[in-house]
Design a protein around this motif. Structure first.
Motif, short mmCIF file in Angstrom:
data_model
loop_
_atom_site.label_atom_id
_atom_site.label_comp_id
_atom_site.label_asym_id
_atom_site.label_seq_id
_atom_site.Cartn_x
_atom_site.Cartn_y
_atom_site.Cartn_z
N PRO B 511 0.85 -1.37 0.05
CA PRO B 511 0.04 -0.01 0.17
C PRO B 511 1.11 1.28 0.06
N GLU B 512 1.99 1.23 0.67
CA GLU B 512 2.86 2.40 0.73
C GLU B 512 4.17 2.48 -0.14
N LYS B 513 4.84 1.28 -0.17
CA LYS B 513 5.82 1.19 -0.96
C LYS B 513 5.57 0.74 -2.40
N ALA B 514 5.29 1.73 -3.25
CA ALA B 514 5.03 1.51 -4.58
C ALA B 514 5.92 0.49 -5.38
N GLU B 515 7.19 0.34 -5.15
CA GLU B 515 7.73 -0.60 -5.70
C GLU B 515 7.90 -2.16 -5.37
N ILE B 516 7.41 -2.15 -4.19
CA ILE B 516 7.30 -3.76 -3.48
C ILE B 516 5.85 -4.06 -3.88
N PHE B 517 6.11 -5.53 -4.05
CA PHE B 517 4.89 -6.14 -4.71
C PHE B 517 5.01 -7.67 -4.26
N LEU B 518 3.96 -8.27 -3.90
CA LEU B 518 3.89 -9.78 -3.63
C LEU B 518 3.31 -10.42 -4.81
N VAL B 519 3.95 -11.76 -4.98
CA VAL B 519 3.49 -12.42 -5.99
C VAL B 519 3.38 -13.92 -5.76
N GLY B 520 2.08 -14.27 -5.95
CA GLY B 520 1.78 -15.78 -5.43
C GLY B 520 1.86 -16.56 -6.75
N THR B 521 2.25 -17.73 -6.58
CA THR B 521 2.44 -18.65 -7.71
C THR B 521 1.61 -20.08 -7.73
N GLU B 522 1.49 -20.55 -8.74
CA GLU B 522 0.67 -21.88 -8.78
C GLU B 522 1.41 -23.07 -7.95
N ASP B 523 2.85 -22.85 -7.72
CA ASP B 523 3.27 -23.87 -6.97
C ASP B 523 3.36 -23.60 -5.31
N GLY B 524 2.54 -22.39 -5.15
CA GLY B 524 2.54 -22.11 -3.49
C GLY B 524 3.56 -21.15 -2.98
N MET B 525 4.14 -20.74 -3.83
CA MET B 525 5.37 -19.71 -3.38
C MET B 525 4.63 -18.31 -3.12
N ILE B 526 5.31 -17.65 -2.21
CA ILE B 526 4.71 -16.12 -2.27
C ILE B 526 6.23 -15.33 -2.24
N HIS B 527 6.32 -14.73 -3.30
CA HIS B 527 7.58 -14.08 -3.64
C HIS B 527 7.38 -12.40 -3.21
N THR B 528 8.27 -11.87 -2.52
CA THR B 528 8.10 -10.57 -2.60
C THR B 528 9.28 -9.90 -3.67
N CYS B 529 8.66 -9.13 -4.38
CA CYS B 529 9.75 -8.60 -5.44
C CYS B 529 9.70 -6.96 -5.35
N SER B 530 10.58 -6.44 -6.04
CA SER B 530 10.50 -5.08 -6.11
C SER B 530 10.74 -4.77 -7.57
N LEU B 531 10.28 -3.50 -8.06
CA LEU B 531 10.39 -3.27 -9.39
C LEU B 531 11.69 -2.82 -9.96
N LYS B 532 12.73 -2.71 -8.79
CA LYS B 532 13.94 -2.18 -9.07
C LYS B 532 14.94 -3.48 -9.33
N TYR B 533 14.37 -4.55 -9.00
CA TYR B 533 15.27 -5.74 -9.33
C TYR B 533 14.39 -6.58 -10.35
N ASN B 534 14.88 -6.89 -11.37
CA ASN B 534 13.90 -7.68 -12.44
C ASN B 534 14.61 -9.15 -12.20
N ARG B 535 15.58 -9.53 -11.39
CA ARG B 535 16.16 -10.86 -11.73
C ARG B 535 15.98 -11.67 -10.21
N ASN B 536 16.16 -11.01 -9.31
CA ASN B 536 15.97 -11.59 -7.99
C ASN B 536 14.57 -11.24 -6.96
N TYR B 537 14.30 -12.09 -6.31
CA TYR B 537 13.26 -11.94 -5.40
C TYR B 537 13.81 -11.27 -4.07
N VAL B 538 13.11 -10.08 -3.56
CA VAL B 538 13.43 -9.65 -2.22
C VAL B 538 13.39 -10.91 -1.26
N ARG B 539 12.29 -11.52 -1.19
CA ARG B 539 11.95 -12.57 -0.28
C ARG B 539 11.15 -13.60 -1.06
N SER B 540 11.41 -14.67 -0.42
CA SER B 540 10.53 -15.87 -1.06
C SER B 540 10.06 -16.76 0.04
#
Lengths: 106, 672
Positions: B511-540
């Protein structure tokens, strides 16, 4: 729609002298006609004072390009009645006062 | 006879003894010879009779005569030869003596006439006289033309005497060779050919002479025509004028065409405007009428919506209930499922619905985007049929008439609800270049870009998160991140390694950090990603065991988010923790989870068996404060829900899938 310049008055623009080549009668193929037209223009511009040389140049060039026995008449005032091989006649005006007739008959 | 001849020959021999012996021998021989025809064997002579056979008419000759010796002489003269043979000559009518052959009496057995005749024969002479020698002499003039006069004289002179002529000619030849001396031309000795007129044959052979023919063709002469004209200055001038006038006319003709088109268009469009205006007015009038009717029909529901108070709440401490209010249905979309819905952030009574299909084995061919208002449950305010089922949508908060949708075929579109329906979508992704290669599972508007263009994000089953910039007239795609999976690359058919992307299923922005977003996948992972990194997840985080359907950030505490999944669970997470804070098992795949906009502890989830669960963590951390089966579990399932904002009583809306009904379930009473 140029009128005759007889009006005198302010109609200076009315007296328009057209100098572009104008086909009066031709049954040549498109390519041949274009060629003939360009040749005539070139020749008439090159030999503006000598119609004979102009005609000779056109004739010789046409002979080279399309085979011999072309005949060319360049002049300002003449009449003619000719027999030509079909698809080889081109009667055109150029420069506003010259008539060029090109035909082939062997 | 032999005896007689011998006797004659030896007539004058004095030696009679010798004669006698000779005769004896001859006799013996004669006897032997006469008998030899009959008896081959000499040894048997004695058996034969010695008597001589005599013909009957043989003249008797006295012994004395027989004894008389007759002498005979062998000479070279043929006694039979007739020295003067005479034959009758018919031409002369008398007997003439035949010419005496020089070779004696000879009888020709075979006569072969040669082609040559003797030079000194009469015939040869006649031929020579007749000028046959010219043929032979013809060969000469070319070699020695200067000799011709002499030769002519010679010929004339020698015609009579061929022999002499021949000799002279030979002499001439010699002279000629002498005259020409060492001349290049070698003159052969003259050979006169004397031909036998009656049996003459040249060595040269005559071949068959083909008859001559003449074959010629004639082409058709090229066609000709006549043309005549007269070139005069006046004629030339007139023709130029005429041509110029024609050109001008054509130009003028062209102009009006364009003008005419424009004017007709304007005229038509004026008519259209009028029609449209009229139609618009009529439509408005009908809309008002419809509203009036609906207001009367659904007045009690509206009253309930605003003021309903469940008297039974008094007896249920800490529990609430849901009250179904309206049911929205769009008849053309009867067989479609509601795949997403969202309240309009600006118009409080309006919400958008995406009709698609979640039955992937029997996919619908089209979809629909509808805008409903609770003032008119009967028919959507706005509806547009799409080419592909609509899976997700999002309404732009800044300009709430812009709705981006994600389609089943991987395209994303932006619809402008202000435009009339004919114009359909306002933007659409390029079907070839940019679009997703799988279902677009969720779209979310993002912040404006640096140069002020609106942008939205889409996540798709192909594992890409794409940012779409809404440029004038087009959508510009930028791949934000490609979701990698832990699986090793699979060897492809041609030896290449195919990397496997994990399939994204949902996306949620901080809601506040516009570059942070969460992504859920079909294999059950929840990745925390940033618009600034297009290779790596911030968290997984391995959040679930089944596809993550939705993730939702808490509206008040930005580090808390909830996720729901197909493994029947809803989990509450805090950023930075690998373990969930809370975990709720709802007994069916959970389609959606949402935090309430009015409270930091209230959230609702809907499950596939048709129930809506409402939790208030402040009231009860383990049990929901409300469970209500909204639809019958057999035929329908809930797919999405959304809270209505800023209404005191909350407003929950479940939607049902499989049938295109949307029920506004509402009036959840909170008991605190």
């Amino acid at each position: 729609m140029a009128e005759e310049g007889g009006g005198g008055g302010g109609t200076i623009t009315e007296k328009v002298i057209h100098t572009y080549p104008l086909i009066r009668h031709s049954d040549m193929s498109e390519e041949m006609r274009t060629e003939a037209m360009e040749l005539s223009v070139t020749a008439c511009e090159k030999f503006a004072q000598n119609n004979e040389l102009a005609a000779r140049m056109v004739k010789e060039s046409m002979d080279k390009k399309f085979g011999p026995a072309f005949h060319v008449v360049v002049g300002e005032s003449y009449g003619f009645e000719i027999t030509y091989e079909c698809t080889t006649i081109c009667y055109m005006y150029f420069g506003g006062n010259q008539a060029v007739c090109i035909w082939k008959c062997s | 006879m032999l005896k007689a001849m011998v006797k004659r020959a030896l007539d004058h021999d004095s030696d009679t003894l010798l004669l006698k012996k000779t005769l004896l021998c001859i006799d013996k021989e004669a006897v032997n010879k006469s008998r030899g025809n009959l008896i081959e064997d000499d040894g048997l002579d004695w058996l034969k009779p010695r008597a001589l056979l005599k013909p009957d008419d043989q003249e008797d000759v006295p012994e004395a005569d027989l004894e008389e010796e007759v002498g005979r002489v062998l000479t070279t003269i043929n006694p039979q030869w007739v020295s003067y043979e005479v034959a009758y000559h018919y031409g002369q009518g008398k007997f003439v003596t035949k010419p005496k052959p020089t070779f004696g009496k000879a009888y020709p057995l075979y006569v072969f006439q040669g082609t040559a005749i003797r030079k000194d024969s009469d015939e040869a002479k006649a031929q020579l006289a007749a000028g046959y020698e010219d043929v032979a002499e013809e060969e000469k003039p070319a070699a020695a033309p200067d000799e011709e006069p002499i030769k002519d004289v010679d010929e004339a002179a020698t015609e009579a005497d061929v022999e002499a002529a021949a000799e002279e000619a030979e002499a001439e030849e010699k002279e000629a060779t002498e005259i020409s001396g060492e001349g290049a031309v070698e003159i052969k000795p003259r050979v006169r050919k004397l031909a036998n007129q009656f049996n003459f044959c040249e060595r040269a052979a005559l071949t068959y002479n083909f008859p001559r023919r003449s074959v010629d063709t004639q082409t058709i002469p090229p066609p000709r025509a006549n043309y005549g004209s007269t070139a005069l200055q006046s004629i030339i001038f007139d023709y130029y004028q005429e041509d110029y006038a024609r050109k001008m006319r054509e130009k003028e003709d062209e102009k009006p065409k364009r003008l005419r088109k424009k004017t007709t268009k304007l005229v038509k469009s004026a008519q259209q405007i009028h029609d449209e205006y009229l139609a618009q007015r009529i439509r408005e009038a009908w809309a008002i009428l419809e509203r009036l009717v609906n207001q009367n029909i659904y007045d009690d529901i509206a009253q309930d919506y605003k003021y309903w108070d469940d008297p039974s709440d008094e007896f249920r401490e800490g529990m609430g209930s849901l009250l179904p209010l309206w049911k929205f249905q769009f008849e053309p979309m009867r067989s479609h499922a509601v795949c997403d819905l969202q309240w309009n952030p600006h118009y409080k009574d309006l919400f958008a619905v995406a009709y698609g299909s979640l039955d992937f084995t029997n996919q619908q061919k089209n979809g629909c985007l509808c805008l409903y208002t609770i003032k008119n449950p009967a028919f959507p305010e706005y509806s547009v049929i799409t080419e592909s089922p609509v899976i997700c949508l999002d309404i732009y908060k800044e300009t709430p008439y812009l709705i981006c949708v994600g389609l089943y075929d991987g395209n994303v579109c932006v619809y402008n609800a202000q435009l009339n329906l004919e114009s359909s979508y306002q933007y659409k992704s390029d079907s070839v270049r940019d679009k997703h290669s799988n279902i677009v599972w969720e779209v979310r508007w993002g912040a404006r870009m640096i140069d002020g263009e609106a942008s939205f994000f889409s996540i798709s089953g192909d594992g890409r998160v794409v940012q779409w910039a809404v440029m004038p007239g087009e959508l510009q795609a930028t791949t934000i991140i490609t979701l990698t999976s832990n699986m090793p690359p699979i060897p492809g058919p041609d030896g290449t390694m195919v990397t496997v992307n994990s399939c994204g299923s949902c996306i949620c922005f901080h809601p506040e950090k516009a570059e942070i977003f969460l992504v859920g996948t079909e294999d059950g992972m929840i990745h925390t990603c940033s618009l600034k990194y297009n290779r790596n997840y911030v968290r997984s985080v391995q959040g679930h065991h089944m596809p993550v359907y939705r993730i939702n950030y808490n509206n008040y505490n930005n580090s808390i988010y909830a996720s729901c999944s197909g493994d029947w669970r809803v989990k509450i997470w805090e950023d930075g923790r690998d373990e969930p804070l809370f975990m709720f098992e709802l007994g069916a795949p959970v389609g959606d989870v949402k935090w309430a906009p009015y409270s930091s502890t209230v959230f609702a989830a809907c499950t596939a068996d048709g129930k809506v669960f409402v939790y208030d963590l402040n009231v009860d951390k383990y049990r929901p404060i409300c469970i209500q089966a909204v639809v019958s579990r057999k035929t329908k399932k809930l797919t999405r829900l959304d809270f209505k904002h800023e209404v005191a009583g909350h407003r929950l809306r479940g939607h049902k899938g499989n049938m295109s009904r949307i029920e506004a379930i509402s009036k959840f009473k909170s008991h605190v």
